[in-house]
Structures are given as C-alpha cells and as structure tokens.
Design an enzyme around this catalytic site. Sequence first.
Site, PDB file in Angstrom:
ATOM      1  CG  HIS A 196      68.030 -64.751  10.781  1.00  0.00           C
ATOM      2  ND1 HIS A 196      69.374 -65.040  10.721  1.00  0.00           N
ATOM      3  CD2 HIS A 196      67.573 -64.781   9.516  1.00  0.00           C
ATOM      4  CE1 HIS A 196      69.715 -65.226   9.442  1.00  0.00           C
ATOM      5  NE2 HIS A 196      68.636 -65.079   8.686  1.00  0.00           N
ATOM      6  CB  CYS A 234      68.552 -68.646   7.893  1.00  0.00           C
ATOM      7  SG  CYS A 234      69.606 -68.020   6.579  1.00  0.00           S
ATOM      8  CG  HIS A 261      65.454 -66.526   5.680  1.00  0.00           C
ATOM      9  ND1 HIS A 261      66.237 -65.620   6.351  1.00  0.00           N
ATOM     10  CD2 HIS A 261      64.207 -66.018   5.665  1.00  0.00           C
ATOM     11  CE1 HIS A 261      65.478 -64.594   6.739  1.00  0.00           C
ATOM     12  NE2 HIS A 261      64.246 -64.824   6.344  1.00  0.00           N
ATOM     13  CG  ASP A 306      68.097 -65.328   2.503  1.00  0.00           C
ATOM     14  OD1 ASP A 306      68.160 -64.138   2.193  1.00  0.00           O
ATOM     15  OD2 ASP A 306      68.401 -65.761   3.632  1.00  0.00           O
ATOM     16  CG  HIS A 307      71.751 -63.752   1.121  1.00  0.00           C
ATOM     17  ND1 HIS A 307      72.864 -63.799   1.907  1.00  0.00           N
ATOM     18  CD2 HIS A 307      70.858 -62.994   1.805  1.00  0.00           C
ATOM     19  CE1 HIS A 307      72.652 -63.090   3.016  1.00  0.00           C
ATOM     20  NE2 HIS A 307      71.436 -62.596   2.978  1.00  0.00           N
ATOM     21  CE1 TYR A 320      67.154 -60.296   1.069  1.00  0.00           C
ATOM     22  CE2 TYR A 320      69.345 -59.518   1.667  1.00  0.00           C
ATOM     23  CZ  TYR A 320      68.227 -60.285   1.931  1.00  0.00           C
ATOM     24  OH  TYR A 320      68.190 -61.062   3.060  1.00  0.00           O
TER      25      TYR A 320
HETATM   26  C1  DNO Z   1      70.412 -61.095   5.774  1.00  0.00           C
HETATM   27  C2  DNO Z   1      69.228 -61.350   6.593  1.00  0.00           C
HETATM   28  C3  DNO Z   1      69.410 -60.867   8.014  1.00  0.00           C
HETATM   29  C4  DNO Z   1      68.107 -60.982   8.764  1.00  0.00           C
HETATM   30  C5  DNO Z   1      68.191 -60.574  10.204  1.00  0.00           C
HETATM   31  C6  DNO Z   1      66.901 -60.915  10.917  1.00  0.00           C
HETATM   32  O1  DNO Z   1      70.332 -61.131   4.600  1.00  0.00           O
HETATM   33  O2  DNO Z   1      68.861 -62.667   6.568  1.00  0.00           O
HETATM   34  O3  DNO Z   1      69.819 -59.544   7.989  1.00  0.00           O
HETATM   35  O4  DNO Z   1      67.156 -60.167   8.153  1.00  0.00           O
HETATM   36  O5  DNO Z   1      69.231 -61.177  10.854  1.00  0.00           O
HETATM   37  O6  DNO Z   1      66.789 -60.143  12.041  1.00  0.00           O
END
Ligand code: DNO
Length: 345
Positions: A196, A234, A261, A306-307, A320
């Site tokens: 990531h 991401c 992501h 994501d988020h 989340y």
């Molecule tokens: C946050 C996530 C991160 C991710 C870690 C992977 O929302 O994208 O916490 O899970 O960095 O190790």
Amino acid sequence: MKMTFRWYGESDPIPLRYIRQIPGMTGVVTAVYDTPVGTVWQPEAIKRLKDLCTENGLEMEVIESVPVHEDIKLGAPGRDELIKNYAQTVRNLGEAGVKCICYNFMPVFDWLRTDLKTEAPDGSTSLSYRHDRLSAMDPDDLHLPGWDESYKPEQLRALLGAYRNVTHEKLFDNLVYFLRGIMPACVEYGVNMAIHPDDPPWDMFGLPRIITCAESYEKLFAAVPEINNGVTFCTGSLGAGRGNDLVAMAEKYAKRIHFAHLRQIRYSGELDFTESGHMTACGDIDIYGIVRALVLGGFDGYVRPDHGRNIWGEDGKPGYGLYDRALGAAYLSGLFEAVEKEEKK
Ligand code: DNO
C-alpha cells in the site's frame, strides 16, 4: 477484475449478508485481527474466517493487512525470525485460497488524517487532512483520530528514537530484504504481495516514507522482479501527491497492480485534502481515466471502493460505513463494465 469490500471481521457492524447484496460483489477483504504482529496466523483462525465468508456466499481471496513488524522495518537483529513467521503466514493463507496480501511499510503510523468528520454542504461527513494541524502535533503525545493508540507513550517514544538513524535508503533496503525473504513462499503458493502506498505520500514527524510515486515503483520492481511483488494502487493516497500522474501510472503498472483501492479526494490546499464521493465529478481524481487506463494496461486484479463518507444518517467506522462504499462499488463496477465493453469492440 473482481469487486471486493473491506470487512473488519466479526466485530464489524456491517453483516456479511448485507455486503453480499451489493451488485457485483464477489468477496471480502479482511484479516485475522487477534494475532499479535510478528506471530504466525494459524490455519484454524484463517479457516474460521473463510468459513464465515463462504457461508455468506463471499470469497476471501484478499487479506488486508498482514502487518509487518517494526523490527523488520528497522532491520533489527530479530528480523530473520519475524520474516520466517511472515513467510509461514503467507503459506497458511495460500493454502486457504488467498491470492493477494495487502501490507504497508510505513514506519510506526499507518494512514493519517486530522479530522474524521468534516461536514460537506450536503450534510455528509468524511475524513480530511490539514498539514498545518498535523505538523503542529507533538509526536510524543499523539492522539490521532482513527489511530488505535496501541502504543503506550514510552513505547512510542522508544520506537521513534529507534528510527532516528533509519534513512530512506535504509528503510528501502529493509523492505527489499523482507520481500526477498518471503518471495519463495509467495511464488510457491501463488500469493501476490501488494504494498500500500504511504498515506499521505510524504515524510511524517521526521519518519521516512518510501512508497510515494512512480519512481518508488520503479525501484521496487527492479530490486525484486518477481511478479508476485506488486502493489495496492490506492488512488486517494497517491493522489494526495500532486506530482503523481495516476492515469499514466495505472496503465504503466497495470500488471503489477494486484489490488486497487479506488477512491476520491478534493484538494483544499497544497498538502490538504478532503475525501469525497467516488465519482470523478466529486473530486480531483480522474476515476474514469484510471479505470480506463487499468483496463487498457491489462489489469486483472481485485478492486475495492475505499473510504466512504457517512451518509443517510449512518454513523459508521470512519471511512468504512456501508452506504457510501456500496454506492462506490456500484459506480466502479459500472465504469469497468462500460470500459471493458468499449475496449473489446
Ligand atoms: C486505510 C487503509 C490502510 C491500509 C494499510 C495497508 O483506510 O487503506 O490502513 O489498510 O495501510 O497495510
């Protein structure tokens, strides 16, 4: 492409049966949460988690995350034992059908935000980051929103001290040492590692951050060429770095992107941003252009929204909740369907 959804295990208030109802959803991205960092994930614990998913019609092919022990990042004397344990976890996960492991190599802290409930004019709330607020914080006395505060203050101080001599180069060498140590297990068991990016992609409190841009990817793939050494692309994390051309990166590295992501941010200052709805129109990241570039580049990995924001009165775990991520998943699946059909004409 396989659409997935992050699920925080049995303590997650979102039931698996709801996740299954999202159109196009194939599986969840989850983790064994009760094993201390550095120890082997036992087959029984992995099987229990997988059975829960299977019973609910969902796959468990992606793990986020198997955390990397700080001693591995520091290159401390005990690292070989810890790397051996990590490799065993990879084998146990591979045995259970896991194909991809998301992890990060950020010293001490994971992602950082300065506010978890920034309100938008439409009444929704989301995570945001203001650099001046963060730099004003005392790293010895940090209480960050969303951060699990698992270190006691004296432990945190000692850890920050231990990193004093760890330069960017040293941290990168430690990453390569770690990857080389686990690669044979990954290759044998068909497990892809997906690092990531650092979030946000710049140094924090004097701690080096090394996965921030295309140049980091070039260095990483050159040092460990196995295709199992890949990335989690991401868009929100990399996108916070204004210099990153995400569309170009998505196409160029599509085959190394084992996990994507896909999320949106809107810039509010040179280093400041607020997270927003997934659509391209909702922020500054060209989500459509990135999806198209992934498809053109031959991407064949996992995707997750994501988020999400908190909307419709939901007061979910910051980033989340269910509703906005479900909207994001549907939007992203639609984009993939349209682009794939167009490109195959
Ligand atoms: C946050 C996530 C991160 C991710 C870690 C992977 O929302 O994208 O916490 O899970 O960095 O190790």
